[in-house]
Design a protein around this motif. Structure first.
Motif, mmCIF file in Angstrom:
data_model
loop_
_atom_site.group_PDB
_atom_site.id
_atom_site.type_symbol
_atom_site.label_atom_id
_atom_site.label_comp_id
_atom_site.label_asym_id
_atom_site.label_seq_id
_atom_site.Cartn_x
_atom_site.Cartn_y
_atom_site.Cartn_z
ATOM 1 N N UNK A 106 -61.654 20.341 14.173
ATOM 2 C CA UNK A 106 -60.446 19.972 14.909
ATOM 3 C C UNK A 106 -59.670 18.957 14.083
ATOM 4 N N UNK A 107 -58.433 19.302 13.753
ATOM 5 C CA UNK A 107 -57.604 18.403 12.966
ATOM 6 C C UNK A 107 -56.651 17.574 13.815
ATOM 7 N N UNK A 108 -56.181 18.167 14.907
ATOM 8 C CA UNK A 108 -55.132 17.504 15.668
ATOM 9 C C UNK A 108 -55.314 17.750 17.158
ATOM 10 N N UNK A 109 -54.947 16.749 17.944
ATOM 11 C CA UNK A 109 -54.965 16.866 19.395
ATOM 12 C C UNK A 109 -53.606 16.413 19.915
ATOM 13 N N UNK A 110 -53.120 17.090 20.962
ATOM 14 C CA UNK A 110 -51.810 16.769 21.520
ATOM 15 C C UNK A 110 -51.963 15.809 22.707
ATOM 16 N N UNK A 111 -51.042 14.859 22.853
ATOM 17 C CA UNK A 111 -51.100 13.951 24.001
ATOM 18 C C UNK A 111 -51.124 14.695 25.340
ATOM 19 N N UNK A 112 -50.417 15.826 25.423
ATOM 20 C CA UNK A 112 -50.388 16.604 26.657
ATOM 21 C C UNK A 112 -51.777 17.146 26.992
ATOM 22 N N UNK A 113 -52.545 17.538 25.966
ATOM 23 C CA UNK A 113 -53.907 18.021 26.206
ATOM 24 C C UNK A 113 -54.785 16.913 26.777
ATOM 25 N N UNK A 114 -54.652 15.711 26.256
ATOM 26 C CA UNK A 114 -55.430 14.580 26.767
ATOM 27 C C UNK A 114 -55.029 14.290 28.211
ATOM 28 N N UNK A 133 -61.248 24.514 25.351
ATOM 29 C CA UNK A 133 -60.288 25.577 25.054
ATOM 30 C C UNK A 133 -58.976 25.030 24.491
ATOM 31 N N UNK A 134 -58.596 23.819 24.885
ATOM 32 C CA UNK A 134 -57.394 23.200 24.318
ATOM 33 C C UNK A 134 -57.600 22.889 22.832
ATOM 34 N N UNK A 135 -58.812 22.480 22.488
ATOM 35 C CA UNK A 135 -59.107 22.118 21.099
ATOM 36 C C UNK A 135 -59.525 23.316 20.245
ATOM 37 N N UNK A 136 -59.904 24.413 20.890
ATOM 38 C CA UNK A 136 -60.345 25.619 20.171
ATOM 39 C C UNK A 136 -59.570 26.835 20.683
ATOM 40 N N UNK A 137 -58.285 26.935 20.349
ATOM 41 C CA UNK A 137 -57.480 28.054 20.872
ATOM 42 C C UNK A 137 -58.014 29.423 20.447
ATOM 43 N N UNK A 138 -58.742 29.471 19.322
ATOM 44 C CA UNK A 138 -59.299 30.755 18.889
ATOM 45 C C UNK A 138 -60.376 31.237 19.865
ATOM 46 N N UNK A 139 -61.132 30.327 20.469
ATOM 47 C CA UNK A 139 -62.138 30.708 21.461
ATOM 48 C C UNK A 139 -61.461 31.201 22.740
ATOM 49 N N UNK A 140 -60.374 30.559 23.096
ATOM 50 C CA UNK A 140 -59.615 30.992 24.271
ATOM 51 C C UNK A 140 -59.044 32.392 24.039
ATOM 52 N N UNK A 141 -58.508 32.619 22.835
ATOM 53 C CA UNK A 141 -57.958 33.937 22.515
ATOM 54 C C UNK A 141 -59.052 34.999 22.498
ATOM 55 N N UNK A 142 -60.239 34.634 22.012
ATOM 56 C CA UNK A 142 -61.362 35.575 21.985
ATOM 57 C C UNK A 142 -61.720 36.028 23.405
ATOM 58 N N UNK A 143 -61.679 35.115 24.371
ATOM 59 C CA UNK A 143 -61.942 35.485 25.760
ATOM 60 C C UNK A 143 -60.875 36.430 26.295
ATOM 61 N N UNK A 144 -59.616 36.142 25.981
ATOM 62 C CA UNK A 144 -58.535 37.040 26.404
ATOM 63 C C UNK A 144 -58.748 38.426 25.814
ATOM 64 N N UNK A 145 -59.092 38.471 24.527
ATOM 65 C CA UNK A 145 -59.321 39.757 23.871
ATOM 66 C C UNK A 145 -60.505 40.494 24.495
#
Length: 135
Positions: A2-10, A25-37
């Motif tokens: 994880x390189x970056x985190x957004x204030x909105x996510x916190x 899932x906010x920090x690992x969008x690829x895992x979230x996309x994998x679930x959608x797929x």
């Protein structure tokens, strides 16, 4: 990694009572996309009606704050404008509206636009800030 985190996510993580799954899932969008797929789903977009209601709510908050505070509009401006506004802050509280933030918190880079930040300097010249997520 994880390189970056957004204030909105916190902010959302806190609003959801520290929901670990949300933060993951906010920090690992690829895992979230994998679930959608995997399940053939897609994210649901915010409806235009809900988006407009949110914008109207934020504008009502801005209008109320302008009754008692100096409000500095930083919408669509970069971090240099935020820094310049912070350098002008004196003892009276100022509200920065839509300031862009960038920085390092531990090993994480943080960057994004906050809804509002109330800032003031105390008698010793120390800057104090309260970051507000308006929802």
């Amino acid at each position: 990694m994880i390189d970056q985190i957004k204030p909105t996510d916190v902010s959302q993580f806190i609003r959801l009572d520290g929901c670990q799954r949300y933060l993951y899932f906010a920090l690992h969008p690829e895992a979230k996309q994998a679930l959608h797929d995997r399940y053939g789903t897609r994210p649901i977009a915010v409806s235009p009606l809900l988006q407009r209601a949110g914008e109207q709510f934020e504008q009502a908050i801005r209008d109320q704050l302008k009754q008692g505070y100096q409000v500095v509009d930083l919408n669509e401006q970069d971090v240099r404008a935020t820094v310049a506004a912070l350098q002008r802050v004196e003892r009276s509280p100022v509200v920065l509206d839509q300031p862009w933030l960038e920085g390092q918190l531990g090993r994480w880079k943080i960057a994004g636009r906050a809804d509002m930040i109330e800032v003031f300097k105390d008698a010793s010249g120390n800057l104090h800030a309260l970051i507000a997520d308006v929802k």
